[in-house]
Design an enzyme around this catalytic site. Structure first.
Site, PDB file in Angstrom:
ATOM      1  N   GLU A 344     -27.539  43.613 -69.533  1.00  8.62           N
ATOM      2  CA  GLU A 344     -26.522  42.827 -70.239  1.00  8.62           C
ATOM      3  C   GLU A 344     -27.010  42.345 -71.605  1.00  8.62           C
ATOM      4  OE1 GLU A 344     -25.930  40.071 -67.091  1.00  8.62           O
ATOM      5  OE2 GLU A 344     -24.521  41.346 -66.025  1.00  8.62           O
ATOM      6  N   ASP A 368     -30.355  37.301 -61.781  1.00 13.89           N
ATOM      7  CA  ASP A 368     -29.435  36.174 -61.785  1.00 13.89           C
ATOM      8  C   ASP A 368     -30.048  35.057 -60.948  1.00 13.89           C
ATOM      9  OD1 ASP A 368     -27.487  37.465 -63.227  1.00 13.89           O
ATOM     10  OD2 ASP A 368     -26.126  37.777 -61.539  1.00 13.89           O
ATOM     11  N   HIS A 534     -29.526  33.550 -65.948  1.00  7.60           N
ATOM     12  CA  HIS A 534     -30.627  34.486 -65.701  1.00  7.60           C
ATOM     13  C   HIS A 534     -31.973  33.772 -65.721  1.00  7.60           C
ATOM     14  CE1 HIS A 534     -27.933  37.913 -67.471  1.00  7.60           C
ATOM     15  NE2 HIS A 534     -27.782  37.797 -66.164  1.00  7.60           N
TER      16      HIS A 534
END
Length: 596
Positions: A344, A368, A534
């Site tokens: 990401e 995550d 994160h």
């Protein structure tokens, strides 16, 4: 292929032997002693520290002892010509304060003043540190706890060694980032703020530049064959044997399940993506041989990230396989240094991973910070009671993308699970890690173009440190640190938890060390105060090293559970108040970014 084929040599540690400049007996009596201190530190560094490519750290010692400004200038010239990026001064005696100090503003610096009664090394240390502080040059002071005898300069006490090594690890991390690039492939992922590259941060705090490549470059290189075709054949053979053979059940709804032929096409595509991502970062001489000289150069990237979601993954295979393999310490070319590559395109988590990697030389888990499980919630859904390090609850770390396979914890050191520098990894470690990893077809409700996600369960009882860099409007960057352990959980409980989230992703269960106060009052408070979605997780308790590194970069630490006696910051920080964490913020604000 060497993934450190980056422009610029490895930073060396410069060692400055400082001496009382008075001739006629004093200086002469101290020459051997002072040079011996310098040589002993150089031996310590070259024997205990390695660059991330596995080679021993190199030191440069001044040609002469430094008793005044002329010799200081000659030393500075030598350091400039020999790639010195970190500077340590050593002395057993009184010397001439600011006449002998290192005046470079961007180079991490420290002074070791010998604790002996015959000569006042501590007096010089205090004088020189005061001079650095007065001139705005934050410097680390190293002074042994116990008095040593003058003939004992060949012996470096344990407490001094600890600080010397901590300073050097952090300093080398700072110097290794300078002049390198962060490469963004694609753009911003799903509105994730960390996915927005902030060039001011990279340039002013890390000395790095930002590079950008549109995701269409991946498709261009695939279509035009701009990759090493021989390596692709080798990579596919390896992938067939170790990954495709471990392909998991397709949990997609029947109407979203690809045919075998379509799945095989995606396997080939994600392997090509992996080659292309790497070549975009560091280049590839093979491409020049093929006539693609511009593409062969790469972007001199020490870290990178791939947007993926959503524009790419809505119609093309996701980056999960590529991200996982790049972040792992091996691939079809064998055992090698792990890359730092963010899913990401979370630039801030990539930076956190990079900090960890440069301090430890190990692969990093990207995850995550997904959910906190209290003991009560666990008992409610499973009837199980948590025990041991997990007794206060745990945090479930899980992400579809760039979790290193090293994070499975199947590698062993002295019979215990570990994540190791690549030069310590064995073929047995690789085999066990691949055996523990299943590759599931991606959920096409998330990733419409398909792809493959790694899935494993991290072994418990590994000491780990989770960190995260965040940007705060008006404040700037801040760093969060949480030391703790991976924990094993009951298989039935794992099955319940796994089926409540995405069963095709890798899971790590983390129990931070709680202190009963502040942000570490309990596990829930750690989760509740984590500043982003994160985290970067490194093997080992490296919080003290991260704090030292952050102070060099002028990044305050807003949350940590490192014991106070381990905290090592520049001596000037004590001038900003007795509250260590408040003084950290005040000092960082006062000095500003390292490269501004």
């Amino acid at each position: 292929m060497d993934n450190l084929r980056l422009i610029g040599g490895k930073p060396r540690i410069g060692i400055r032997p400082i001496i009382d400049g008075r001739r006629g007996g004093i200086r002469e009596s101290l020459e051997d002693m002072t040079m011996t201190m310098a040589r002993k530190v150089a031996e310590l560094y070259s024997s205990e520290l390695r660059y991330s490519d596995g080679m021993p750290v190199e030191c440069v010692i001044a040609d002469t002892t430094i008793g005044g400004v002329a010799e200081a200038a000659m030393c500075a010239e030598k350091f400039r010509n020999n790639g010195v990026g970190v500077v340590l001064s050593v002395t057993p005696c009184w010397c001439y304060g600011f006449e002998t100090i290192d005046m470079s503003g961007e180079t991490p610096k420290a002074i070791w003043g010998f604790n002996g009664t015959e000569r006042p090394g501590a007096v010089y240390l205090a004088s020189a540190l005061a001079g650095h502080t007065q001139k705005g040059l934050p410097t680390f002071g190293i002074y042994g706890h116990d008095v040593q005898d003058i003939p004992d300069v060949e012996h470096i006490p344990d407490d001094v060694q600890e600080k010397l090594l901590r300073f050097a690890r952090a300093g080398l991390a700072v110097a290794s980032m300078k002049g390198k690039s962060y490469l963004t492939i694609g753009s911003v992922s799903m509105g994730i703020a960390g996915s927005i590259p902030n060039p001011d941060f990279f340039e002013e705090y890390l000395g790095m530049r930002n590079e950008y490549v549109d995701a269409c470059e991946i498709e261009r290189r695939v279509k035009l064959g701009i990759y090493d075709h021989e390596e692709f054949d080798r990579a596919m053979a390896w992938t067939e044997k170790y990954c495709k053979a471990n392909e998991g059940k397709d949990y997609n709804p029947e109407h979203l399940i690809y045919s075998r032929e379509e799945k095989d096409e995606r396997w080939e595509y994600v392997v090509k993506m992996t080659l292309i991502f790497r070549d975009l970062m560091i280049g590839n001489p093979k491409l020049a041989e093929m006539g693609f000289k511009e593409e062969a150069m790469g972007h001199n990237a020490i870290a990178a990230g791939f947007q993926g979601q959503r524009q790419w993954t809505d119609y093309m295979p996701d980056g999960d396989f590529s991200e996982a393999i790049l972040n792992t310490s091996f691939d079809w070319n064998g055992i090698r240094e792990a890359f730092t590559f963010a899913t990401e395109n979370d630039t801030l988590n990539a930076t956190s991973m990079l900090f960890n990697h440069l301090l430890t030389n190990t692969a990093q888990i990207f995850a995550d910070v997904r959910s906190y499980w209290s003991p009560e919630a666990v008992e409610r859904v499973s009837g199980k009671k948590l025990e041991g390090k997990a007794s206060g609850g745990f945090i479930h770390l899980i992400n579809s993308g760039s979790c290193t396979l090293d994070g499975a914890g199947r590698m062993l050191r002295d019979g215990q699970p570990a994540m190791k520098p690549f030069w310590e990894i064995t073929e047995k470690d690789v085999e066990e890690t691949l055996k523990a990893t299943t590759w599931y077809p991606a959920s096409r409700e998330y990733m419409r173009g398909g792809g493959y996600s790694s899935q494993f369960l991290t072994v418990g009882n590994m000491p780990v440190t989770m960190c995260r860099l965040n940007l705060v409007k008006g404040q700037g960057p801040v760093l969060q640190i949480a030391e703790g352990w991976t924990v094993d959980i009951d298989p039935e409980l794992f099955k319940i938890i796994n089926e409540r989230t995405d069963r095709t992703w890798p899971s790590t269960f983390f129990a931070p060390r709680v202190t009963g106060k502040g942000n570490f009052r309990d596990v829930y408070t750690v989760m509740n105060n984590w500043g982003a979605n994160h985290g970067a997780i490194s093997y080992g308790h490296i919080g003290a090293d991260l704090i030292t590194l952050a102070s060099m970069l002028r990044i305050p630490v807003c949350m940590h559970n490192v014991p106070e006696e381990k905290i090592f910051r520049p001596s000037a920080w004590s001038a900003f108040g007795e509250d260590k964490e408040g003084s950290d913020f005040r000092a960082c604000k006062n000095y500003g970014p390292l490269y501004k």
